[in-house]
Write a protein that holds these residues in place. Structure first.
Motif, mmCIF file in Angstrom:
data_model
loop_
_atom_site.group_PDB
_atom_site.id
_atom_site.type_symbol
_atom_site.label_atom_id
_atom_site.label_comp_id
_atom_site.label_asym_id
_atom_site.label_seq_id
_atom_site.Cartn_x
_atom_site.Cartn_y
_atom_site.Cartn_z
ATOM 1 N N GLY A 46 57.899 17.530 -48.851
ATOM 2 C CA GLY A 46 57.948 17.207 -50.270
ATOM 3 C C GLY A 46 58.394 15.770 -50.487
ATOM 4 O O GLY A 46 59.271 15.272 -49.793
ATOM 5 N N CYS A 47 57.779 15.130 -51.477
ATOM 6 C CA CYS A 47 58.169 13.768 -51.846
ATOM 7 C C CYS A 47 59.608 13.782 -52.361
ATOM 8 O O CYS A 47 59.973 14.645 -53.158
ATOM 9 N N PRO A 48 60.448 12.847 -51.906
ATOM 10 C CA PRO A 48 61.852 12.838 -52.348
ATOM 11 C C PRO A 48 62.003 12.508 -53.831
ATOM 12 O O PRO A 48 63.057 12.745 -54.407
ATOM 13 N N VAL A 49 60.970 11.941 -54.470
ATOM 14 C CA VAL A 49 61.070 11.583 -55.887
ATOM 15 C C VAL A 49 60.530 12.695 -56.783
ATOM 16 O O VAL A 49 61.206 13.176 -57.675
ATOM 17 N N CYS A 50 59.283 13.150 -56.537
ATOM 18 C CA CYS A 50 58.660 14.111 -57.445
ATOM 19 C C CYS A 50 58.612 15.527 -56.860
ATOM 20 O O CYS A 50 58.369 16.487 -57.586
ATOM 21 N N GLY A 51 58.824 15.673 -55.562
ATOM 22 C CA GLY A 51 58.880 16.997 -54.956
ATOM 23 C C GLY A 51 57.538 17.596 -54.583
ATOM 24 O O GLY A 51 57.489 18.681 -54.015
ATOM 25 N N VAL A 84 51.528 9.909 -47.767
ATOM 26 C CA VAL A 84 51.161 9.445 -49.100
ATOM 27 C C VAL A 84 51.535 10.543 -50.087
ATOM 28 O O VAL A 84 51.182 11.702 -49.902
ATOM 29 N N CYS A 85 52.252 10.185 -51.150
ATOM 30 C CA CYS A 85 52.618 11.171 -52.159
ATOM 31 C C CYS A 85 51.351 11.696 -52.830
ATOM 32 O O CYS A 85 50.441 10.945 -53.157
ATOM 33 N N ALA A 86 51.305 13.053 -53.006
ATOM 34 C CA ALA A 86 50.116 13.689 -53.551
ATOM 35 C C ALA A 86 50.068 13.618 -55.075
ATOM 36 O O ALA A 86 49.069 13.992 -55.677
ATOM 37 N N ALA A 89 50.879 10.170 -60.404
ATOM 38 C CA ALA A 89 51.766 9.524 -61.373
ATOM 39 C C ALA A 89 53.111 9.147 -60.769
ATOM 40 O O ALA A 89 53.937 8.526 -61.426
ATOM 41 N N CYS A 90 53.336 9.534 -59.526
ATOM 42 C CA CYS A 90 54.641 9.293 -58.909
ATOM 43 C C CYS A 90 54.794 7.824 -58.531
ATOM 44 O O CYS A 90 53.893 7.220 -57.962
ATOM 45 N N PRO A 91 55.959 7.239 -58.862
ATOM 46 C CA PRO A 91 56.191 5.830 -58.515
ATOM 47 C C PRO A 91 56.369 5.607 -57.018
ATOM 48 O O PRO A 91 56.175 4.496 -56.521
ATOM 49 N N ARG A 92 56.747 6.674 -56.310
ATOM 50 C CA ARG A 92 56.936 6.569 -54.864
ATOM 51 C C ARG A 92 55.578 6.755 -54.205
ATOM 52 O O ARG A 92 55.041 7.856 -54.179
ATOM 53 N N ARG A 93 55.015 5.715 -53.660
ATOM 54 C CA ARG A 93 53.674 5.819 -53.102
ATOM 55 C C ARG A 93 53.667 6.532 -51.748
ATOM 56 O O ARG A 93 52.835 7.366 -51.467
HETATM 57 ZN ZN LIG Z 1 56.104 11.627 -55.297
#
Ligand SMILES: [Zn+2]
Length: 111
Positions: A46-51, A84-86, A89-93
Motif C-alpha cells: 500500500g502507498c504510504p500516502v493514499c493507501g 508506482v502508486c496506483a 490523484a495521489c501526490p506520491r508518485r
Molecule cells: Zn498513493
C-alpha cells in the motif's frame, strides 16, 4: 529437478534469516567468497500516502548488505522494487514497499 523435502522456507530465510525474500542468483567470486542476490517475494504494498495497493514496479534498486550474519565470506545484494502508486490523484508518485525494507542486522548502527 530434485528438490529435497523438508523446510518450505526459501533459501534466503534459511541462510540469511531474511523472511519474505528469495534468492534470485548466486555466484562464486573470482577472489573467493560468494555473491548472493535476493529479492522480496511479495512486491505489492500500500502507498504510504493514499493507501492504495500497487504492484507496479517503477524501478529496481540494488542495495549491498554487509552485515548479514553468515559463517563465511559472502556479499549479499538485495534487489528492492520502487512501486508506482496506483492512485492517479495521489501526490506520491512512487514509493518503496515497507515489506522490502531489510530487518536491521546485529551489526546495524542507527543513522
Ligand atoms: Zn498513493
Amino acid at each position: 529437478m530434485f528438490e529435497p523435502k523438508g523446510s518450505r522456507r526459501d533459501a534466503a530465510s534459511v541462510i540469511f534469516n531474511l523472511p519474505g525474500y528469495r534468492v534470485i542468483g548466486a555466484v562464486d567470486l573470482p577472489l573467493g567468497g560468494r555473491r548472493v542476490k535476493v529479492a522480496p517475494v511479495d512486491l505489492a504494498d500500500g502507498c504510504p500516502v493514499c493507501g492504495v495497493v500497487s504492484g507496479r514496479v517503477h524501478a529496481w534498486v540494488v542495495q549491498r548488505v554487509r552485515d548479514v550474519p553468515y559463517a563465511g565470506q559472502v556479499e549479499v545484494l538485495v534487489r528492492k522494487p520502487r512501486l508506482v502508486c496506483a492512485e492517479p490523484a495521489c501526490p506520491r508518485r512512487t514509493f518503496t514497499p515497507a515489506s522490502s525494507q531489510l530487518p536491521p542486522g546485529p551489526g546495524a548502527r542507527p543513522g
